[in-house]
Design a protein around this motif. Structure first.
Motif, mmCIF file in Angstrom:
data_model
loop_
_atom_site.group_PDB
_atom_site.id
_atom_site.type_symbol
_atom_site.label_atom_id
_atom_site.label_comp_id
_atom_site.label_asym_id
_atom_site.label_seq_id
_atom_site.Cartn_x
_atom_site.Cartn_y
_atom_site.Cartn_z
ATOM 1 N N SER A 112 0.827 -1.191 0.000
ATOM 2 C CA SER A 112 0.000 0.000 0.000
ATOM 3 C C SER A 112 0.870 1.253 0.000
ATOM 4 O O SER A 112 1.932 1.296 0.617
ATOM 5 C CB SER A 112 -0.896 0.002 1.246
ATOM 6 N N ASP A 113 0.407 2.292 -0.702
ATOM 7 C CA ASP A 113 1.142 3.555 -0.684
ATOM 8 C C ASP A 113 0.778 4.402 0.532
ATOM 9 O O ASP A 113 1.282 5.504 0.704
ATOM 10 C CB ASP A 113 0.922 4.346 -1.981
ATOM 11 N N LYS A 114 -0.092 3.869 1.383
ATOM 12 C CA LYS A 114 -0.380 4.517 2.669
ATOM 13 C C LYS A 114 0.613 3.953 3.670
ATOM 14 O O LYS A 114 0.554 2.772 4.002
ATOM 15 C CB LYS A 114 -1.816 4.222 3.094
ATOM 16 N N GLU A 115 1.507 4.771 4.159
ATOM 17 C CA GLU A 115 2.660 4.232 4.876
ATOM 18 C C GLU A 115 2.295 3.419 6.107
ATOM 19 O O GLU A 115 2.891 2.373 6.352
ATOM 20 C CB GLU A 115 3.655 5.338 5.243
ATOM 21 N N GLU A 116 1.303 3.856 6.889
ATOM 22 C CA GLU A 116 0.966 3.085 8.086
ATOM 23 C C GLU A 116 0.321 1.749 7.724
ATOM 24 O O GLU A 116 0.517 0.760 8.442
ATOM 25 C CB GLU A 116 0.073 3.915 9.006
ATOM 26 N N GLU A 117 -0.427 1.699 6.637
ATOM 27 C CA GLU A 117 -1.006 0.432 6.197
ATOM 28 C C GLU A 117 0.089 -0.514 5.698
ATOM 29 O O GLU A 117 0.066 -1.715 5.973
ATOM 30 C CB GLU A 117 -2.040 0.675 5.096
ATOM 31 N N PHE A 118 1.045 0.030 4.976
ATOM 32 C CA PHE A 118 2.190 -0.758 4.510
ATOM 33 C C PHE A 118 2.967 -1.326 5.689
ATOM 34 O O PHE A 118 3.342 -2.510 5.707
ATOM 35 C CB PHE A 118 3.084 0.136 3.645
ATOM 36 N N GLU A 119 3.196 -0.499 6.701
ATOM 37 C CA GLU A 119 3.950 -0.940 7.866
ATOM 38 C C GLU A 119 3.196 -2.016 8.644
ATOM 39 O O GLU A 119 3.797 -2.993 9.115
ATOM 40 C CB GLU A 119 4.247 0.273 8.762
ATOM 41 N N ALA A 120 1.881 -1.860 8.765
ATOM 42 C CA ALA A 120 1.087 -2.875 9.466
ATOM 43 C C ALA A 120 1.081 -4.199 8.705
ATOM 44 O O ALA A 120 1.048 -5.272 9.317
ATOM 45 C CB ALA A 120 -0.340 -2.369 9.676
ATOM 46 N N ASN A 121 1.143 -4.141 7.379
ATOM 47 C CA ASN A 121 1.251 -5.364 6.581
ATOM 48 C C ASN A 121 2.566 -6.082 6.852
ATOM 49 O O ASN A 121 2.606 -7.314 6.971
ATOM 50 C CB ASN A 121 1.150 -5.039 5.085
ATOM 51 N N LEU A 122 3.655 -5.327 6.913
ATOM 52 C CA LEU A 122 4.958 -5.930 7.214
ATOM 53 C C LEU A 122 4.945 -6.594 8.591
ATOM 54 O O LEU A 122 5.473 -7.696 8.769
ATOM 55 C CB LEU A 122 6.055 -4.866 7.161
ATOM 56 N N PHE A 123 4.357 -5.909 9.546
ATOM 57 C CA PHE A 123 4.253 -6.463 10.904
ATOM 58 C C PHE A 123 3.475 -7.775 10.877
ATOM 59 O O PHE A 123 3.915 -8.782 11.453
ATOM 60 C CB PHE A 123 3.565 -5.446 11.812
ATOM 61 N N ALA A 124 2.309 -7.773 10.222
ATOM 62 C CA ALA A 124 1.460 -8.964 10.183
ATOM 63 C C ALA A 124 2.172 -10.137 9.525
ATOM 64 O O ALA A 124 2.108 -11.274 10.009
ATOM 65 C CB ALA A 124 0.158 -8.659 9.435
ATOM 66 N N SER A 125 2.868 -9.877 8.428
ATOM 67 C CA SER A 125 3.589 -10.942 7.727
ATOM 68 C C SER A 125 4.639 -11.575 8.626
ATOM 69 O O SER A 125 4.768 -12.805 8.677
ATOM 70 C CB SER A 125 4.246 -10.365 6.469
ATOM 71 N N GLU A 126 5.372 -10.753 9.359
ATOM 72 C CA GLU A 126 6.426 -11.280 10.227
ATOM 73 C C GLU A 126 5.848 -11.968 11.456
ATOM 74 O O GLU A 126 6.384 -12.983 11.922
ATOM 75 C CB GLU A 126 7.369 -10.146 10.651
ATOM 76 N N LEU A 127 4.762 -11.439 12.001
ATOM 77 C CA LEU A 127 4.132 -12.053 13.173
ATOM 78 C C LEU A 127 3.605 -13.446 12.839
ATOM 79 O O LEU A 127 3.780 -14.403 13.597
ATOM 80 C CB LEU A 127 2.987 -11.171 13.678
ATOM 81 N N LEU A 128 2.976 -13.576 11.665
ATOM 82 C CA LEU A 128 2.353 -14.847 11.298
ATOM 83 C C LEU A 128 3.354 -15.865 10.762
ATOM 84 O O LEU A 128 3.218 -17.063 11.012
ATOM 85 C CB LEU A 128 1.260 -14.603 10.252
ATOM 86 N N PHE A 129 4.350 -15.387 10.027
ATOM 87 C CA PHE A 129 5.306 -16.297 9.393
ATOM 88 C C PHE A 129 6.699 -15.652 9.468
ATOM 89 O O PHE A 129 7.095 -14.913 8.573
ATOM 90 C CB PHE A 129 4.892 -16.548 7.943
#
Length: 271
Positions: A112-129
């Motif tokens: 996402s080009d919305k920085e906080e949404e992009f950052e939350a995606n990175l967090f979720a990916s690392e938390l889950l896998f």
């Protein structure tokens, strides 16, 4: 991408790793109910609209917080990624808004080009896998749709999230993952080796092949790849997963290593 991404110089993935460490979680499947209990977050499903525009919300009020996940999300892996995303908003220190309403498009695009949404995606990916787990798996197995399905089942991921992480973290395979809808590219992720070899995939909005074969089949490189070296590639391997209800296809495109042997040897001699 905005220049102030990752304020304070810390990637959101670090906060996900730290949360796993605090909870003494292994690198395996993580129970998100337990994570929410640990953080003092109330987790609930709610009707956020049956059109699928909004996937989840985080609401903070004083010392209390709640994560709402849309009850209309049909896929278990997608629901877990949404919860992980909202936990990301809660845990990343500079995500200070009291309410986040997160659109499905920003979660599914991963970039996402919305920085906080992009950052939350990175967090979720690392938390889950966790990346550490992905690297260990990739030392033993090549990226494939078969491996993607195994990882998705083991970690409670969507197939898209599992494929993305595997392609991003492989050091060995020249491959890319593409999600298309009605034969038009929505997004693509390329492996480090794919980029290193000067190749690029057809990008967002470009029409892709409409025929989807089952299993692993040979494909025509120019259907997928652009770049100066395409003429050196005799074929690519294609693997597809058809999400027929969504008119979407997830495609894994792999370039055989022997396509580059002569070129790579020439470059080494040149220097």
């Amino acid at each position: 991408m905005a220049s102030d991404f990752f304020k304070k110089g810390i990637s959101p993935e670090v906060y996900a790793c730290d949360l796993r460490y605090q909870m003494k979680a292994s690198d395996k499947f993580i129970d998100l109910d337990r994570v929410c209990d640990y953080l003092g977050i109330e987790l609930m499903e709610d009707d956020l609209g049956d059109k699928g525009i909004v996937s989840g919300c985080l609401i903070k009020e004083g010392n209390s917080a709640a994560v709402l996940v849309n009850e209309h999300i049909a896929y278990h892996g997608k629901k877990r990624f949404t919860i992980g995303h909202e936990i990301g908003h809660f845990c990343i220190p500079w995500h200070v808004k009291t309410e986040y309403e997160c659109r499905t498009a920003d979660l599914e695009a991963f970039k996402s080009d919305k920085e906080e949404e992009f950052e939350a995606n990175l967090f979720a990916s690392e938390l889950l896998f966790p990346t550490k787990a992905a690297v260990e798996i990739l030392k033993k197995k090549e990226v494939s749709m078969h491996l993607t399905k195994i990882v998705a089942d083991e970690y409670g991921l969507s197939l898209c999230a599992a494929a993305r992480k595997l392609v991003e973290k492989t050091e060995y395979d020249t491959c890319a993952i593409v999600l298309s809808q009605n034969s038009t590219c929505l997004w693509r992720i390329r492996s480090p080796k794919f980029l290193k070899r000067g190749l690029d995939m057809r990008s967002r909005g470009i029409v892709l092949p409409s025929i989807v074969w089952e299993g692993k089949t040979k494909g025509y490189p120019a259907n997928w790849i652009i770049g100066d070296r395409v003429s050196n590639i005799a074929h690519v391997w294609e693997e597809h997963i058809d999400f027929s209800k969504l008119n979407m296809v997830l495609s894994l495109i792999s370039v055989p290593d022997n396509s580059f042997n002569e070129i790579d040897e020439f470059e080494e001699d040149e220097y």
